[in-house]
Design a protein around this motif. Structure first.
Motif, PDB file in Angstrom:
ATOM      1  N   MET A 167      -0.599   0.566   1.677  1.00  9.62           N
ATOM      2  CA  MET A 167      -1.500   0.796   0.572  1.00  9.62           C
ATOM      3  C   MET A 167      -1.243   1.720  -0.290  1.00  9.62           C
ATOM      4  N   PHE A 168      -2.150   1.714  -1.632  1.00 13.82           N
ATOM      5  CA  PHE A 168      -1.769   3.013  -2.538  1.00 13.82           C
ATOM      6  C   PHE A 168      -3.129   2.941  -3.327  1.00 13.82           C
ATOM      7  N   TRP A 169      -3.272   4.175  -3.895  1.00 16.97           N
ATOM      8  CA  TRP A 169      -4.154   4.481  -4.789  1.00 16.97           C
ATOM      9  C   TRP A 169      -3.870   5.205  -6.061  1.00 16.97           C
ATOM     10  N   TRP A 170      -4.518   4.824  -7.204  1.00 15.35           N
ATOM     11  CA  TRP A 170      -4.309   5.121  -8.535  1.00 15.35           C
ATOM     12  C   TRP A 170      -5.280   6.306  -8.709  1.00 15.35           C
ATOM     13  N   PRO A 171      -4.946   7.534  -8.772  1.00 17.39           N
ATOM     14  CA  PRO A 171      -5.735   8.696  -9.337  1.00 17.39           C
ATOM     15  C   PRO A 171      -6.314   8.601 -10.539  1.00 17.39           C
TER      16      PRO A 171
END
Length: 151
Positions: free
Chosen positions: A147-151
């Motif tokens: 998974m990933f997260w866009w700050p």
């Protein structure tokens, strides 16, 4: 035969050009100014100890293909006994030089470099076009979901 060499500062403009081709091919767009940011990072990374940027020169000047490898020290665990994990990214071949073995040659050199550094695992993200080559070199589906997260 592909002659693989380590990239130098004079290759940065060509490396940026090839990376732009990669993003065009997978239809990724985003913020303006990324090319300038990339050029700055590449200028720092061409000689960095934990990064290896490799190229194959084109016949008429410029760079025909490139690939980047980086080693990251993570926490050791059952699947990465020493925590040293390699990452391959930015493997790109100019359309005029495809099907000549340049990407394979670059990847084989990167895998040797990773072995010399004792990495426990090498990760990469594969395009549909690149997946057969990666599988032929021994890459398999990642055992852990991502998974990933866009700050």
């Amino acid at each position: 035969m592909s002659r693989v060499r380590r990239a130098v500062a004079g290759d940065v403009a060509e490396l940026v050009r090839l990376r732009a081709l990669l993003f065009e091919a997978i239809e990724v767009s985003g913020e303006n100014g990324w090319r300038e940011s990339l050029a700055g990072v590449l200028a720092e990374q061409v000689a960095a100890e934990g990064t290896r940027i490799l190229v194959v020169d084109g016949d008429a000047g410029g760079v025909a293909a490139c690939g980047v490898g980086a080693v990251e020290q993570r926490l050791p665990g059952p699947r990465a006994h020493n925590g040293r994990v390699g990452q391959v990214y930015g493997v790109v071949t100019d359309p005029g030089y495809r099907r000549c073995g340049h990407s394979r040659a670059i990847l084989e050199c990167l895998l040797g470099w990773f072995r010399e550094r004792g990495v426990a695992r090498v990760d990469l993200h594969a395009s549909r076009e690149g997946e057969p080559l990666y599988r032929a070199l021994g890459f398999v589906d990642h055992p852990e979901p991502g998974m990933f997260w866009w700050p």
